[in-house]
Every structure is written in C-alpha cells, then in structure tokens.
Write a protein that holds these residues in place. Sequence first.
Motif, short mmCIF file in Angstrom:
data_model
loop_
_atom_site.label_atom_id
_atom_site.label_comp_id
_atom_site.label_asym_id
_atom_site.label_seq_id
_atom_site.Cartn_x
_atom_site.Cartn_y
_atom_site.Cartn_z
N THR A 62 0.83 -1.20 0.00
CA THR A 62 0.00 0.00 0.00
C THR A 62 0.87 1.25 0.00
N HIS A 63 1.87 1.28 0.85
CA HIS A 63 2.75 2.45 0.89
C HIS A 63 3.51 2.61 -0.43
N LEU A 64 3.95 1.51 -1.01
CA LEU A 64 4.75 1.61 -2.23
C LEU A 64 3.92 2.11 -3.41
N VAL A 65 2.64 1.73 -3.49
CA VAL A 65 1.81 2.25 -4.58
C VAL A 65 1.50 3.73 -4.34
N MET A 66 1.39 4.14 -3.06
CA MET A 66 1.20 5.56 -2.76
C MET A 66 2.44 6.35 -3.19
N LYS A 67 3.59 5.80 -2.89
CA LYS A 67 4.85 6.47 -3.26
C LYS A 67 4.95 6.61 -4.77
N LEU A 68 4.55 5.58 -5.49
CA LEU A 68 4.55 5.64 -6.95
C LEU A 68 3.60 6.73 -7.45
N ALA A 69 2.39 6.75 -6.92
CA ALA A 69 1.40 7.73 -7.36
C ALA A 69 1.86 9.16 -7.08
N ARG A 70 2.50 9.36 -5.92
CA ARG A 70 2.89 10.72 -5.53
C ARG A 70 3.93 11.32 -6.46
N GLN A 71 4.63 10.50 -7.20
CA GLN A 71 5.58 11.03 -8.17
C GLN A 71 4.89 11.74 -9.32
#
Length: 650
Positions: free
Chosen positions: A359-368
């Motif tokens: 979940t955190h890693l997909v959030m990190k991807l989206a925030r880029q």
Amino acid sequence: MCGLTGFWQSSAGADHLALQARRMADLIAHRGPDDQGAWVDEGVGIAIAHRRLSIVDLSAAGHQPMQSSSGRWVLAYNGEVYNHLDLRRQLEQASAAPEWRGHSDTETLLACIEAWGVERTLQASVGMFAIALWDRSERALTLARDRVGEKPLYYGWQGDTFLFGSELKALRAHPAFNAAINRGALALLLRHNYVPAPYSIYQGIHKLPPGTFLRLAAGQREVQPVAYWSLAEVAERGTAHPFEGSEADALDALERHLSNAVCGQMVADVPLGALLSGGIDSTVITAVMQANSTRPVRTFTIGFDEKQYDEATHARAVAAHLGTDHTELRLRGDDALALVPQLPAMYDEPFADSSQLPTHLVMKLARQHVTVALSGDAGDELFGGYNRYSLAPKVWRRTGWIPPAMRSRVAHGAARFPGHLVDRLPPAMTQSMGMAQIGDKLQKLARVLGGTEIHSLDDLYVSLVSEWPDPAGMVSGGHMPPNLLDDRSRWPRLDGPVARMMALDGLTYLPDDILVKVDRASMAVSLETRAPFLDRDVIAFAWSLPMSMKLRDGKGKWLLRRLLDRHVPSELIERPKMGFGIPLDDWLRGPLRDWAENLLAEDRLKREGFFDSRPIRKAWQMHVRGEASFGYRLWSVLMFQAWLEQEGVA
C-alpha cells in the motif's frame, strides 16, 4: 489533507506556546509540507498548530489555523469537505455568508459554524475530516471526526495538559507526555492486528471514534464523545426500509450515486489520479472517473513477481480498455523488505496489516505524478465483497450440526495440513471456491472451527476476525478491554448474520485497519487519498439494498459487477478475489527470518516483560519448520516488537 496538533495547559507566554506547538507540528510535516501555522491564546494556555498540504485554494487565503470573520472561532482542519460550494450557496441564500476571502473549504466550515453551530455543520458536511475548533467567546475546545473515520484524531490528558493531534508522534513531542503502554490495547492488537478505537497503545490517550465530536470547556476534566452520525443506525434504517425498485432501477441508482460521489471528489487544484489494482472496487471507481473526464485518468498499480499475489496484469488490461494513462511498478521482495524498518515510524503505533507494505509503495509511486488519488476502499464492506460473507454461512450449514467436541477433533486434524500444499493443487480443484491463496484461508478456517466455543454463525464470525486465540492471556498483566465484538448488546440490530458481519466490519475493520493503513501510507509521502464509496449517500443507498443484490450464486458485489458490465468486459474482472497481500509466510521463512528471530528471541521477550514467550516461540518454530503458516498471527507481535525497539524501550 493536512495535519493538526495542539494542547491546552495552564497559562504560559505566547512565544513559548507557539514554539512548542510548532515543534509538535514539525513531526507531522509529511502530512502537510506546503505551509505551517500556529495560533495561541496565552491568557488561556491554548495552542493550535497546523501543517498544510494544499489541495483546494492554493493561495494564502487557505492558511491555517484560520479565524472566522467575527474572530470568535479558530479552526485547524485536516481533510476535504466535498460539498463546501453547496454549503456556501445555502449560506448565501439565507443571507448568512460572510464576505469571502478565498475559496477554501476551511473558510466555508467556519462560516457554517458561525451560522449554524457545530453539530449542524458536521451533519451537513460531506467529506473526510478531523477538526480542532477553539471558541474564543466561551473558552471551549471542540474536536470532531468524519463519519467513517478516514482522518485520524488522538486526544487525552497528560497531567494537567490536554493534548490532541493527527498522529501520536505529535503528542509525544510535548514535555507533559508520559504515558505508559496500554496492555489491554496490546491484547486487542494481538486479536485484531490493529488497536481499535477508542483505544491507543498508550494509557490515557484515545482515538476519537468516527462520527463523533467532543467539547472541552475551561475547568472541565472529563469528556465524552457525542455521536452526530452512526453507521449502525444507517444500517438499521436501510434494512428496515429497503430499496423497493427493480434490479434495473437499483443499477441506475447506484451509478447515479457513485457518479455524484466521484465527480465531487475529483475537484482539486492539483493533479489527480486513481489507484487501480484491477479488482472490482478500484475498477468501478476508475471507470466512473474516466466516464466523467475529458482526458485520460492517471492510474497506478503495483505488480509482484509472485504470480499468486500479482494483479498487475489485470490492472493493465482494465487500464487499456478504459483508456487511462497507466503507470505500473513491479515490486520485488527486496523493495518491500527494505521498507519494513520504516513501518513503526510510519504507523506511529503498532499496526499489523501486512498489506501496509505494498500500500505504501503504490502511494509512493502515485505521488511522483499526482497529489490526489481516488481509491476503491469500502466496496467490500458495503457490497458484500469479503470471502467470509459467502464462505462462513456455507461452512456453518455443513458443520454447525456436528457436536462441538467432534467438530474440534476433525478441524484440528485438518489444520495440520500445510496451507502451501493446498495452493499447489491444480487450479480446477480450487477455483470453484472463488478465492485466491486458498491454502492459508482454509488452514485458518480449520483452526477456527477447532474451537469448542463456536455455537453460532456469529461466534464463527468473531473467531474469523481474531488472530491469536487467547490474546489477553499472552500479555503479561494484560486483560481484554470492553470492545464491540465482545459486547453483543451493542451490535447493530440486524436480522441476518451476514448483514451483521458487514456492519461490524464497517464499524471496526474498516476504520481501524483499512483507513488507518491508507491514511498513514499516503500521508507518509504527502499524497491525499479519497474514497468515493464512503460518500454519505452511497453508504445509505448500499445499506438499503436487499442482500440478494449483494450476494448471489456464491459471489459478492453482484450489483457492482452489473455496473461494471456497462464499462468493462466481464472477463477482465471475473476471477477469484485476491486482496492486496504479500507472500508474508515465505518471507518470514526466508529473507525476514533473521530479523524476526531477533525480535522474537526468547530471552528478549522475557526481558521486556510484555508477553508470555511460550505461545509465541511455539508458533514461530512451527512456522519456520513449515508445520503451519502463522505469518499473519506473528506479524502483530513483530510489529509491536519493532515499534518497541524504535521507542527505545527494548
């Protein structure tokens, strides 16, 4: 999306109050990197600080804490009120609007509070929020939280100081903070893999329950949250007065409600996208977004090398069909494992839903690429998506008649069969059950049925949503605090056991696990997430639907599936429910084994004095040897141990 914090203590100098408030807010700067502010009243000893993630009205007119036009009210607010322009129109039509300084929803909230009062404003607001409101006239502090609990808010007395904030780390930064670990909350963590509201991991520090507010006046010590909205009441009202139209009418109404919610949540002055797993819920939200957008929606997904956990292929196909601008990140075990040491600081109190990693890693991807992302959270609780809603009644019909002692013996024998061997069976033998990663689920079901205390489908549900069988007994000096699952007099008054399961999940698992996971994972990278399924009208409509429009032919989300038929070919979504999991059992036997062994070492557990080491060591050894798969059970202990180490107690 932002962060707030503050305190109320005996009078102190203005500079001292502001400095302390800013220090507290600095620890939640990730929630709001764009702006900061503090407001104090030295005569009273109140200090409120805010960190801003600018989403709507990026100008200085949205700066917080914000004072009302009259100067009476001071507000720090975290979240979004999606219908704030409609609220402005209502005020203007009633000649109750101030001269607007900007177009932020913060200003709208203050104007509504000035005109209508706090409770009516909360009831009229549609959105997600946590609020700290100071009344300068009556010298009273109000804290409030949104209906379902999307935004967090902690509070509590430490000595003569009242603390509050979006995350515990802000409260801990105040010199008065001296709370001991709550061993009852630790028992709840072992049971649920999260600490449910109103508890926190600290004694005397509470989570404000969803849909409530509290008011603290000068000289007052005891505070009691007051409900302005109740999911249980919405569920009871919806089932008592069900939707009376045809299935076609229901389908049209669902699309209308979801379209209204999605369009309302697509309003932002910053880039916006969607989290797309390829499952039913996220696909519905993405499809409705794309249908209401003039340009391709930005979508994001995470893929796994382990095929049994990978939905990226399905997400890619959905994105191609809908025409979204899709970004995919392939996740290797090393990527997730590198994140493990960061989890205690990110989640701020022990939290043990292992899907927190992807979940955190997909959030990190989206925030880029974007600052706001819509998600499909809450579709399972509202439309009957979890496997237990269909599987538990089926299992109980087949086993409930067996005497408990005999059922226990059979179940204990079945539980010894390793789950990973079931997963290796030919797909033709397992797909009929409609679940992915079926081995672990069947092994847990066997362990649950092995309990002689299972006498009803309600009993079976409680056991299914519990991990360790005797969590209070595992905690040294522990006890099981009063909680909703154990007090059935507080359960929603619903006729069917499946309806009760769904309502209880909406009251516990959704706010205290799913929404906590999403909030902390997204806020750690300053990403705002929005959940259209949690719209007030969508929730009420979903609870008015008959169960036959949710569960049919052994599958959940019947009406959502029919809605998707209007947007996506059925072959893109008709597959066993997978969930957003990770190969935790394998990782704990492999790359995470040394890390786990260190945290679960017998001498360490005894020295720290929080646990009876015997059941933990037994489960760990059985897991490592492959005799059982206890990864999800052990994860709660591991997350507490890692958190304890970070806190410097270990």
